[in-house]
Motif scaffolding. Structure first.
Motif, PDB file in Angstrom:
ATOM      1  N   GLN A   2       0.872  -0.746  -0.311  1.00 47.68           N
ATOM      2  CA  GLN A   2       0.280  -0.144  -0.109  1.00 47.68           C
ATOM      3  C   GLN A   2       0.692   1.186  -0.363  1.00 47.68           C
ATOM      4  O   GLN A   2       1.842   1.187   1.105  1.00 47.68           O
ATOM      5  CB  GLN A   2      -0.641  -0.008   1.592  1.00 47.68           C
ATOM      6  N   TYR A  25      -2.723   6.379  -5.144  1.00 49.88           N
ATOM      7  CA  TYR A  25      -2.411   5.341  -4.060  1.00 49.88           C
ATOM      8  C   TYR A  25      -3.004   4.713  -4.691  1.00 49.88           C
ATOM      9  O   TYR A  25      -2.899   4.207  -6.015  1.00 49.88           O
ATOM     10  CB  TYR A  25      -4.116   5.950  -2.961  1.00 49.88           C
ATOM     11  N   VAL A  27      -3.232  -0.019  -3.759  1.00 50.90           N
ATOM     12  CA  VAL A  27      -3.083  -0.834  -2.363  1.00 50.90           C
ATOM     13  C   VAL A  27      -4.058  -2.440  -3.077  1.00 50.90           C
ATOM     14  O   VAL A  27      -4.509  -2.111  -4.086  1.00 50.90           O
ATOM     15  CB  VAL A  27      -4.542  -0.136  -1.612  1.00 50.90           C
ATOM     16  N   ASN A  30      -9.450  -3.320  -1.604  1.00 52.63           N
ATOM     17  CA  ASN A  30     -10.252  -1.746  -2.063  1.00 52.63           C
ATOM     18  C   ASN A  30     -10.284  -0.918  -0.883  1.00 52.63           C
ATOM     19  O   ASN A  30      -9.633  -1.950   0.357  1.00 52.63           O
ATOM     20  CB  ASN A  30     -11.975  -2.249  -1.818  1.00 52.63           C
ATOM     21  N   PRO A  31     -10.247   0.163  -1.493  1.00 50.09           N
ATOM     22  CA  PRO A  31      -8.933   1.304  -0.856  1.00 50.09           C
ATOM     23  C   PRO A  31     -10.549   2.160  -0.207  1.00 50.09           C
ATOM     24  O   PRO A  31     -10.896   2.150  -0.106  1.00 50.09           O
ATOM     25  CB  PRO A  31      -8.331   2.586  -1.908  1.00 50.09           C
ATOM     26  N   TYR A  32      -9.954   2.073   1.690  1.00 52.40           N
ATOM     27  CA  TYR A  32     -10.962   3.331   1.632  1.00 52.40           C
ATOM     28  C   TYR A  32      -9.876   4.720   1.952  1.00 52.40           C
ATOM     29  O   TYR A  32      -8.403   4.470   2.459  1.00 52.40           O
ATOM     30  CB  TYR A  32     -11.089   3.188   4.111  1.00 52.40           C
ATOM     31  N   LEU A  33     -10.207   5.396   1.584  1.00 52.23           N
ATOM     32  CA  LEU A  33      -9.466   6.677   1.752  1.00 52.23           C
ATOM     33  C   LEU A  33     -10.005   7.996   2.509  1.00 52.23           C
ATOM     34  O   LEU A  33     -11.126   7.450   2.051  1.00 52.23           O
ATOM     35  CB  LEU A  33      -9.565   7.125  -0.066  1.00 52.23           C
ATOM     36  N   THR A  72      -6.792   5.652  -9.983  1.00 49.98           N
ATOM     37  CA  THR A  72      -5.946   5.553  -8.444  1.00 49.98           C
ATOM     38  C   THR A  72      -6.303   7.144  -7.873  1.00 49.98           C
ATOM     39  O   THR A  72      -4.643   7.010  -7.012  1.00 49.98           O
ATOM     40  CB  THR A  72      -5.393   4.518  -8.427  1.00 49.98           C
ATOM     41  N   VAL A  93      -4.385   6.356   3.273  1.00 52.51           N
ATOM     42  CA  VAL A  93      -5.452   4.892   2.727  1.00 52.51           C
ATOM     43  C   VAL A  93      -5.459   4.071   3.324  1.00 52.51           C
ATOM     44  O   VAL A  93      -3.381   3.606   4.004  1.00 52.51           O
ATOM     45  CB  VAL A  93      -4.974   4.600   1.320  1.00 52.51           C
ATOM     46  N   ARG A  94      -6.720   2.887   3.649  1.00 53.81           N
ATOM     47  CA  ARG A  94      -6.796   1.505   4.442  1.00 53.81           C
ATOM     48  C   ARG A  94      -6.923   0.524   3.761  1.00 53.81           C
ATOM     49  O   ARG A  94      -7.491   0.560   2.257  1.00 53.81           O
ATOM     50  CB  ARG A  94      -6.650   1.910   5.485  1.00 53.81           C
ATOM     51  N   ALA A  95      -6.557  -0.640   3.679  1.00 49.97           N
ATOM     52  CA  ALA A  95      -7.278  -1.568   2.454  1.00 49.97           C
ATOM     53  C   ALA A  95      -8.135  -2.205   3.028  1.00 49.97           C
ATOM     54  O   ALA A  95      -7.853  -3.174   4.368  1.00 49.97           O
ATOM     55  CB  ALA A  95      -5.746  -2.406   2.495  1.00 49.97           C
TER      56      ALA A  95
END
Lengths: 117, 113
Positions: A2, A25, A27, A30-33, A72, A93-95
């Motif tokens: 990531q 980004y 990842v 799916n990304p959490y942004l 992205t 970002v979190r995955a």
């Protein structure tokens, strides 16, 4: 792996003009942004997030961001900048994959926004 | 509005000394995090903590670091023997659930001399 890129170290705009702070980004899953803002000698303040749904998300202080999956990207925008918007902005970002989130945030290097009167 | 608090705001220590950074997360939150930001660099994840144990840690979080939730409100980061390169701003964060927003404290600026 990531990662988040903020290609501009600095963005300068005149008050009343629209502003854009860029973020791209990478990842797995799916990304959490997220966008956070940091004022001098302060912590990170949450502005807005994209989890799912409408690609245009609205947040605090009139900011909005547009999620673009094909590019992205998750650029931060505001139609009319204020001098008080001057601060350091971080994209993060979190995955999400396999039914669970991996809780850690990955941050970009930050973009210093200066709005001049 | 509830917020994450951190103490001290600034700490200066000598290399090799132990430091404890303290955080009080938002009261009904269940997940806790430490991040750090070396001057001029990006914010980096150190560790996450849930249900009284570490749920994830980064490569930065070596044996010199430890975390603890000693009571129902505090969440601490201990650096056993500080090094010059530990100088940074340390942020605590908390969230109510794994899918939710992480809220950050104001940070502790640590300077190791």
């Amino acid at each position: 792996a990531q990662s988040v890129a903020q290609p501009e170290d600095q963005v300068n705009v005149a008050e009343g003009n629209p502003l854009t702070v860029k973020c791209t980004y990478s990842v797995s899953g799916n990304p959490y942004l997220f966008w956070y803002v940091q004022y001098p000698n302060r912590g990170l303040q949450f502005l807005l997030k994209y989890i799912t749904g409408d690609n245009l998300v609205k947040g605090s202080y009139g900011f909005e961001a547009e999620f673009n999956k094909s590019q992205t990207s998750f650029h931060l925008k505001k139609p009319s900048a204020l001098v008080s918007d001057s601060a350091l902005y971080f994209c993060a970002v979190r995955a999400f994959r396999g039914g669970s989130t991996l809780g850690r945030l990955y941050f970009g290097r930050g973009t210093q926004l200066t709005v001049w009167p | 509005e509830p917020e994450v608090t951190q103490t001290p705001s600034h700490q200066v220590t000598q290399m090799g000394q132990e430091v404890i950074l303290r955080c009080v997360p938002i009261s009904n939150h269940l997940y806790f995090y430490w991040y750090r930001q070396i001057l001029g660099q990006k914010v980096e994840f150190l560790v996450s903590f849930y249900n009284n144990e570490i749920s994830e840690k980064s490569e930065i979080f070596d044996d010199q670091f430890s975390v603890e939730r000693p009571d129902g409100s505090n969440f601490t980061l201990k650096i056993r023997s500080t090094k010059l390169e530990d100088s940074a701003m340390y942020f605590c964060a908390s969230t109510g659930g794994g899918f939710e927003t992480q809220y950050f404290g104001p940070g502790t600026r640590l300077l190791v001399l």
